[in-house]
Design a protein around this motif. Structure first.
Motif, PDB file in Angstrom:
ATOM      1  N   GLY A 102       0.766  -1.236   0.000  1.00 25.98           N
ATOM      2  CA  GLY A 102       0.000   0.000   0.000  1.00 25.98           C
ATOM      3  C   GLY A 102       0.792   1.279   0.000  1.00 25.98           C
ATOM      4  O   GLY A 102       0.317   2.302  -0.502  1.00 25.98           O
ATOM      5  N   PHE A 103       2.000   1.286   0.573  1.00 26.03           N
ATOM      6  CA  PHE A 103       2.733   2.554   0.684  1.00 26.03           C
ATOM      7  C   PHE A 103       4.207   2.398   0.331  1.00 26.03           C
ATOM      8  O   PHE A 103       5.050   3.136   0.828  1.00 26.03           O
ATOM      9  CB  PHE A 103       2.588   3.129   2.097  1.00 26.03           C
ATOM     10  CG  PHE A 103       2.447   4.626   2.115  1.00 26.03           C
ATOM     11  CD1 PHE A 103       3.005   5.427   1.129  1.00 26.03           C
ATOM     12  CD2 PHE A 103       1.753   5.244   3.126  1.00 26.03           C
ATOM     13  CE1 PHE A 103       2.880   6.812   1.157  1.00 26.03           C
ATOM     14  CE2 PHE A 103       1.614   6.627   3.175  1.00 26.03           C
ATOM     15  CZ  PHE A 103       2.174   7.407   2.182  1.00 26.03           C
ATOM     16  N   GLU A 104       4.536   1.423  -0.505  1.00 29.82           N
ATOM     17  CA  GLU A 104       5.916   1.244  -0.968  1.00 29.82           C
ATOM     18  C   GLU A 104       6.891   1.098   0.196  1.00 29.82           C
ATOM     19  O   GLU A 104       8.044   1.555   0.122  1.00 29.82           O
ATOM     20  CB  GLU A 104       6.343   2.404  -1.869  1.00 29.82           C
ATOM     21  CG  GLU A 104       5.604   2.466  -3.173  1.00 29.82           C
ATOM     22  CD  GLU A 104       5.785   1.226  -4.045  1.00 29.82           C
ATOM     23  OE1 GLU A 104       6.914   0.715  -4.105  1.00 29.82           O
ATOM     24  OE2 GLU A 104       4.801   0.793  -4.666  1.00 29.82           O
ATOM     25  N   LEU A 105       6.464   0.448   1.252  1.00 24.67           N
ATOM     26  CA  LEU A 105       7.306   0.248   2.425  1.00 24.67           C
ATOM     27  C   LEU A 105       7.822  -1.179   2.531  1.00 24.67           C
ATOM     28  O   LEU A 105       8.640  -1.473   3.399  1.00 24.67           O
ATOM     29  CB  LEU A 105       6.511   0.576   3.697  1.00 24.67           C
ATOM     30  CG  LEU A 105       6.163   2.050   3.908  1.00 24.67           C
ATOM     31  CD1 LEU A 105       5.060   2.187   4.947  1.00 24.67           C
ATOM     32  CD2 LEU A 105       7.388   2.844   4.311  1.00 24.67           C
ATOM     33  N   ASP A 106       7.351  -2.050   1.645  1.00 21.06           N
ATOM     34  CA  ASP A 106       7.626  -3.474   1.798  1.00 21.06           C
ATOM     35  C   ASP A 106       8.896  -3.886   1.068  1.00 21.06           C
ATOM     36  O   ASP A 106       9.469  -3.132   0.285  1.00 21.06           O
ATOM     37  CB  ASP A 106       6.440  -4.290   1.309  1.00 21.06           C
ATOM     38  CG  ASP A 106       6.041  -3.971  -0.131  1.00 21.06           C
ATOM     39  OD1 ASP A 106       6.153  -2.801  -0.535  1.00 21.06           O
ATOM     40  OD2 ASP A 106       5.603  -4.883  -0.849  1.00 21.06           O
ATOM     41  N   ASP A 107       9.317  -5.120   1.329  1.00 17.90           N
ATOM     42  CA  ASP A 107      10.583  -5.637   0.808  1.00 17.90           C
ATOM     43  C   ASP A 107      10.589  -5.720  -0.714  1.00 17.90           C
ATOM     44  O   ASP A 107       9.547  -5.673  -1.365  1.00 17.90           O
ATOM     45  CB  ASP A 107      10.833  -7.036   1.378  1.00 17.90           C
ATOM     46  CG  ASP A 107       9.819  -8.068   0.875  1.00 17.90           C
ATOM     47  OD1 ASP A 107       9.900  -8.451  -0.311  1.00 17.90           O
ATOM     48  OD2 ASP A 107       8.940  -8.474   1.644  1.00 17.90           O
ATOM     49  N   PHE A 108      11.775  -5.878  -1.278  1.00 15.27           N
ATOM     50  CA  PHE A 108      11.893  -6.255  -2.683  1.00 15.27           C
ATOM     51  C   PHE A 108      13.226  -6.953  -2.888  1.00 15.27           C
ATOM     52  O   PHE A 108      14.168  -6.776  -2.114  1.00 15.27           O
ATOM     53  CB  PHE A 108      11.745  -5.047  -3.613  1.00 15.27           C
ATOM     54  CG  PHE A 108      12.972  -4.175  -3.713  1.00 15.27           C
ATOM     55  CD1 PHE A 108      13.801  -4.241  -4.819  1.00 15.27           C
ATOM     56  CD2 PHE A 108      13.288  -3.270  -2.705  1.00 15.27           C
ATOM     57  CE1 PHE A 108      14.924  -3.431  -4.920  1.00 15.27           C
ATOM     58  CE2 PHE A 108      14.406  -2.458  -2.793  1.00 15.27           C
ATOM     59  CZ  PHE A 108      15.232  -2.539  -3.910  1.00 15.27           C
ATOM     60  N   HIS A 109      13.279  -7.774  -3.928  1.00 12.57           N
ATOM     61  CA  HIS A 109      14.515  -8.488  -4.240  1.00 12.57           C
ATOM     62  C   HIS A 109      15.316  -7.626  -5.208  1.00 12.57           C
ATOM     63  O   HIS A 109      14.804  -7.209  -6.246  1.00 12.57           O
ATOM     64  CB  HIS A 109      14.209  -9.852  -4.853  1.00 12.57           C
ATOM     65  CG  HIS A 109      15.386 -10.772  -4.884  1.00 12.57           C
ATOM     66  ND1 HIS A 109      16.419 -10.624  -5.791  1.00 12.57           N
ATOM     67  CD2 HIS A 109      15.717 -11.847  -4.119  1.00 12.57           C
ATOM     68  CE1 HIS A 109      17.328 -11.576  -5.588  1.00 12.57           C
ATOM     69  NE2 HIS A 109      16.916 -12.319  -4.569  1.00 12.57           N
ATOM     70  N   PRO A 110      16.583  -7.336  -4.915  1.00 11.53           N
ATOM     71  CA  PRO A 110      17.332  -6.381  -5.735  1.00 11.53           C
ATOM     72  C   PRO A 110      17.755  -6.913  -7.097  1.00 11.53           C
ATOM     73  O   PRO A 110      18.097  -6.116  -7.979  1.00 11.53           O
ATOM     74  CB  PRO A 110      18.557  -6.069  -4.862  1.00 11.53           C
ATOM     75  CG  PRO A 110      18.748  -7.292  -4.028  1.00 11.53           C
ATOM     76  CD  PRO A 110      17.368  -7.806  -3.754  1.00 11.53           C
ATOM     77  N   LEU A 111      17.766  -8.221  -7.296  1.00 18.34           N
ATOM     78  CA  LEU A 111      18.222  -8.793  -8.561  1.00 18.34           C
ATOM     79  C   LEU A 111      17.067  -9.289  -9.425  1.00 18.34           C
ATOM     80  O   LEU A 111      17.170  -9.294 -10.652  1.00 18.34           O
ATOM     81  CB  LEU A 111      19.203  -9.944  -8.294  1.00 18.34           C
ATOM     82  CG  LEU A 111      20.393  -9.612  -7.397  1.00 18.34           C
ATOM     83  CD1 LEU A 111      21.272 -10.830  -7.205  1.00 18.34           C
ATOM     84  CD2 LEU A 111      21.192  -8.448  -7.954  1.00 18.34           C
ATOM     85  N   ALA A 112      16.013  -9.730  -8.801  1.00 16.29           N
ATOM     86  CA  ALA A 112      14.814 -10.179  -9.516  1.00 16.29           C
ATOM     87  C   ALA A 112      13.633  -9.475  -8.867  1.00 16.29           C
ATOM     88  O   ALA A 112      12.970 -10.024  -7.986  1.00 16.29           O
ATOM     89  CB  ALA A 112      14.664 -11.695  -9.429  1.00 16.29           C
ATOM     90  N   TRP A 280      20.598 -19.036  -0.266  1.00 17.49           N
ATOM     91  CA  TRP A 280      19.271 -18.720   0.273  1.00 17.49           C
ATOM     92  C   TRP A 280      18.912 -17.279  -0.103  1.00 17.49           C
ATOM     93  O   TRP A 280      19.437 -16.327   0.460  1.00 17.49           O
ATOM     94  CB  TRP A 280      19.261 -18.911   1.786  1.00 17.49           C
ATOM     95  CG  TRP A 280      19.464 -20.349   2.179  1.00 17.49           C
ATOM     96  CD1 TRP A 280      20.657 -20.956   2.441  1.00 17.49           C
ATOM     97  CD2 TRP A 280      18.454 -21.360   2.309  1.00 17.49           C
ATOM     98  NE1 TRP A 280      20.449 -22.286   2.742  1.00 17.49           N
ATOM     99  CE2 TRP A 280      19.110 -22.563   2.670  1.00 17.49           C
ATOM    100  CE3 TRP A 280      17.067 -21.366   2.172  1.00 17.49           C
ATOM    101  CZ2 TRP A 280      18.419 -23.754   2.888  1.00 17.49           C
ATOM    102  CZ3 TRP A 280      16.375 -22.558   2.390  1.00 17.49           C
ATOM    103  CH2 TRP A 280      17.042 -23.722   2.743  1.00 17.49           C
ATOM    104  N   HIS A 281      17.979 -17.148  -1.047  1.00 19.47           N
ATOM    105  CA  HIS A 281      17.545 -15.815  -1.467  1.00 19.47           C
ATOM    106  C   HIS A 281      16.827 -15.081  -0.343  1.00 19.47           C
ATOM    107  O   HIS A 281      16.735 -13.846  -0.375  1.00 19.47           O
ATOM    108  CB  HIS A 281      16.654 -15.924  -2.702  1.00 19.47           C
ATOM    109  CG  HIS A 281      17.415 -16.131  -3.968  1.00 19.47           C
ATOM    110  ND1 HIS A 281      17.910 -15.089  -4.723  1.00 19.47           N
ATOM    111  CD2 HIS A 281      17.806 -17.262  -4.608  1.00 19.47           C
ATOM    112  CE1 HIS A 281      18.545 -15.563  -5.774  1.00 19.47           C
ATOM    113  NE2 HIS A 281      18.513 -16.877  -5.725  1.00 19.47           N
ATOM    114  N   THR A 282      16.338 -15.813   0.630  1.00 19.37           N
ATOM    115  CA  THR A 282      15.741 -15.183   1.807  1.00 19.37           C
ATOM    116  C   THR A 282      16.696 -14.156   2.416  1.00 19.37           C
ATOM    117  O   THR A 282      16.258 -13.120   2.929  1.00 19.37           O
ATOM    118  CB  THR A 282      15.392 -16.256   2.856  1.00 19.37           C
ATOM    119  OG1 THR A 282      14.547 -17.242   2.253  1.00 19.37           O
ATOM    120  CG2 THR A 282      14.695 -15.664   4.057  1.00 19.37           C
ATOM    121  N   GLU A 283      17.981 -14.416   2.325  1.00 14.46           N
ATOM    122  CA  GLU A 283      18.979 -13.517   2.911  1.00 14.46           C
ATOM    123  C   GLU A 283      19.352 -12.364   1.989  1.00 14.46           C
ATOM    124  O   GLU A 283      20.043 -11.436   2.417  1.00 14.46           O
ATOM    125  CB  GLU A 283      20.234 -14.313   3.267  1.00 14.46           C
ATOM    126  CG  GLU A 283      19.997 -15.393   4.311  1.00 14.46           C
ATOM    127  CD  GLU A 283      21.270 -16.102   4.710  1.00 14.46           C
ATOM    128  OE1 GLU A 283      21.728 -15.890   5.856  1.00 14.46           O
ATOM    129  OE2 GLU A 283      21.820 -16.861   3.881  1.00 14.46           O
TER     130      GLU A 283
END
Length: 484
Positions: A102-112, A280-283
């Motif tokens: 909702g407010f662009e505060l959430d995580d994202f993956h930098p490569l994908a 582990w992409h989680t990291e």
């Protein structure tokens, strides 16, 4: 990795077949297989996502979405975070995902690039609640295992399509990659067998999509990961019921997922199973420090660092020049026009850099109606120029978010800052302690102190929880709006 032999009537497959290998890994993963550090990171990623959802629940556009979806779907058994309302499971997945985004505060993956929390959290909540869509008894460890499955699957599918290249082509990458992690999270909770998981992947893939033009003004930008989350959740439920999907969806040369979305762009199927259980992409998932799309974090950080280091008076700025790579340039730059919607402002490099230099932060207050139409902001936005630096495109993959920012003052002084990657990237991850601090800062206006502490403790103690009932009860009541 195991590979199924083609059966009678089965179309030819790519030479490198990967769907079955991914399915077998998802099916076989146990909580004990996941390193303790990865479990700990997963809990903190979930905490960050729940914080984003609690902030997002009471935003004006989220209220519009809630009214519209409930008008279409009606009530049900599944909690809609922060509203005191319930809906059917699929509708709750759609809305809860929309709130996380909702407010662009959430995580994202930098490569994908995808927003994993907005895909995984809704599936976890809908699957763990008692009702027609319940997956049965779900412990905290079960939920964390399913979450890690989602955190791992999404980026791998994205990397097979060369990650941020999808943004450059105009796709909303996370909505394209996002059906698969949602399906595998929901499928893991449902304890699906390998054949059913494969069906779920096939049905997820055929529902993938999302256009990045939503970023300019559309409320629906907030919901596009929600469409993916809902579609993945539905795919798992259909597969559990015995409804079959596309087999070996990543491997079919005609009409397969990678063949279609990667047409003409040489997709790399090996990325789907690359180093499963080892890398582990989680990291690697990036936690945002600012309320703006991930590609803007480099320019914002560079602007804030120069502001702090040199005590810049924004009124003395004659020009700001920002150089970025292709994906960020295409995703984050167009000459903005006044008035700008909150969605557009959170996507635009010029606006984000201007408020960073003026206010010293890029958080929810910078996207309030008064700030979006402020004269000082627009005077500075007009002095921002953004350039596509092709040298960044040729840099190592982890430096594709590089930023070069130069501020020229009225007296001719030039101040420059170059970042190989912003804080939160793989070389400089946001710490778990910083995630907790962010959660507390963002949710303090939304929650009572006791409820805030209880949510934090429930999420970080998930591995010891018998079920998710207490956490769901804490998330359900209405929250205060940060823009109210």
């Amino acid at each position: 990795m195991p590979r199924r032999v083609e059966g009678k009537g089965m179309a030819p497959l790519q030479q490198t077949a990967v769907t079955v290998g991914l399915v077998d890994w998802v099916h076989g993963l146990t909580f004990a297989d996941i390193p303790a550090r990865v479990v700990d990171r997963a809990k903190h990623l979930l905490l960050d996502g729940f914080g984003a959802a609690l902030v997002g629940a009471a935003l004006p556009w989220s209220r519009v979405a809630t009214s519209a979806v409930l008008g279409l779907e009606g009530s049900g058994d599944s909690v809609i975070i922060g509203t005191g309302r319930t809906a059917g499971a699929a509708a709750a997945v759609l809305l809860n995902s929309t709130f996380v985004q909702g407010f662009e505060l959430d995580d994202f993956h930098p490569l994908a690039p995808l927003h994993s929390g907005s895909l995984i959290i809704p599936a976890l909540l809908a699957g763990a609640q008692r009702g027609p869509a319940s997956c049965g008894a779900i412990s905290g460890a079960d939920a964390l295992t399913a979450a890690v499955v989602g955190f791992e699957v999404g980026p791998r599918v994205g990397l097979a399509l060369h990650g941020a290249q999808m943004l450059s082509r105009g796709w909303h990458s996370g909505a394209v990659f996002g059906t698969h992690p949602a399906a595998m999270t929901a499928g893991k909770l449902r304890r699906l067998g390998p054949a059913q998981l494969e069906d779920a992947l096939g049905m997820a893939g055929t529902q993938s999509g999302g256009l990045m033009a939503a970023q300019f003004e559309a409320m629906s930008k907030r919901m596009q990961h929600g469409f993916a989350a809902r579609n993945g959740f539905y795919a798992a439920g259909l597969a559990e019921a015995g409804y079959t999907g596309i087999k070996q969806v990543f491997d079919r040369p005609y009409g397969g997922y990678l063949a279609v979305f990667g047409e003409g762009h040489d997709p790399d199927p090996t990325q789907v199973i690359a180093r499963l259980g080892e890398l582990w992409h989680t990291e690697l998932i990036m936690i945002k420090s600012y309320a703006a799309q991930g590609g803007l974090h480099g320019p914002v950080q560079a602007a804030l660092e120069l502001r702090a280091e040199h005590g810049i008076d924004p009124r003395s700025i004659a020009r700001v020049e920002v150089s970025v790579g292709e994906a960020i340039y295409k995703h984050g730059w167009w000459k903005p026009e006044r008035p700008l919607t909150p969605t557009g402002a959170q996507m635009n490099i010029g606006y984000a850099v201007a408020v960073a230099l003026l206010d010293g932060q890029v958080l929810p207050p910078q996207f309030s109606p008064g700030r979006l139409d402020a004269d000082d902001v627009w005077a500075l936005v007009d002095r921002v120029a953004v350039h596509h630096d092709i040298r960044i495109d040729a840099a190592p993959e982890r430096e594709r978010f590089s930023t070069d920012l130069c501020i020229t003052l009225d007296d001719g002084t030039r101040l420059r800052r170059r970042l190989a990657q912003p804080h939160g990237g793989p070389a400089d991850p946001v710490s778990n302690a910083e995630i907790v601090a962010k959660f507390r800062h963002l949710t303090t206006p939304c929650l009572t102190p006791g409820r805030l502490d209880a949510v934090q403790n429930a999420v970080l103690g998930l591995d010891d929880a018998d079920d998710l009932d207490h956490l769901i009860d804490l998330l359900a009541p209405p929250v205060h709006g940060v823009l109210d």
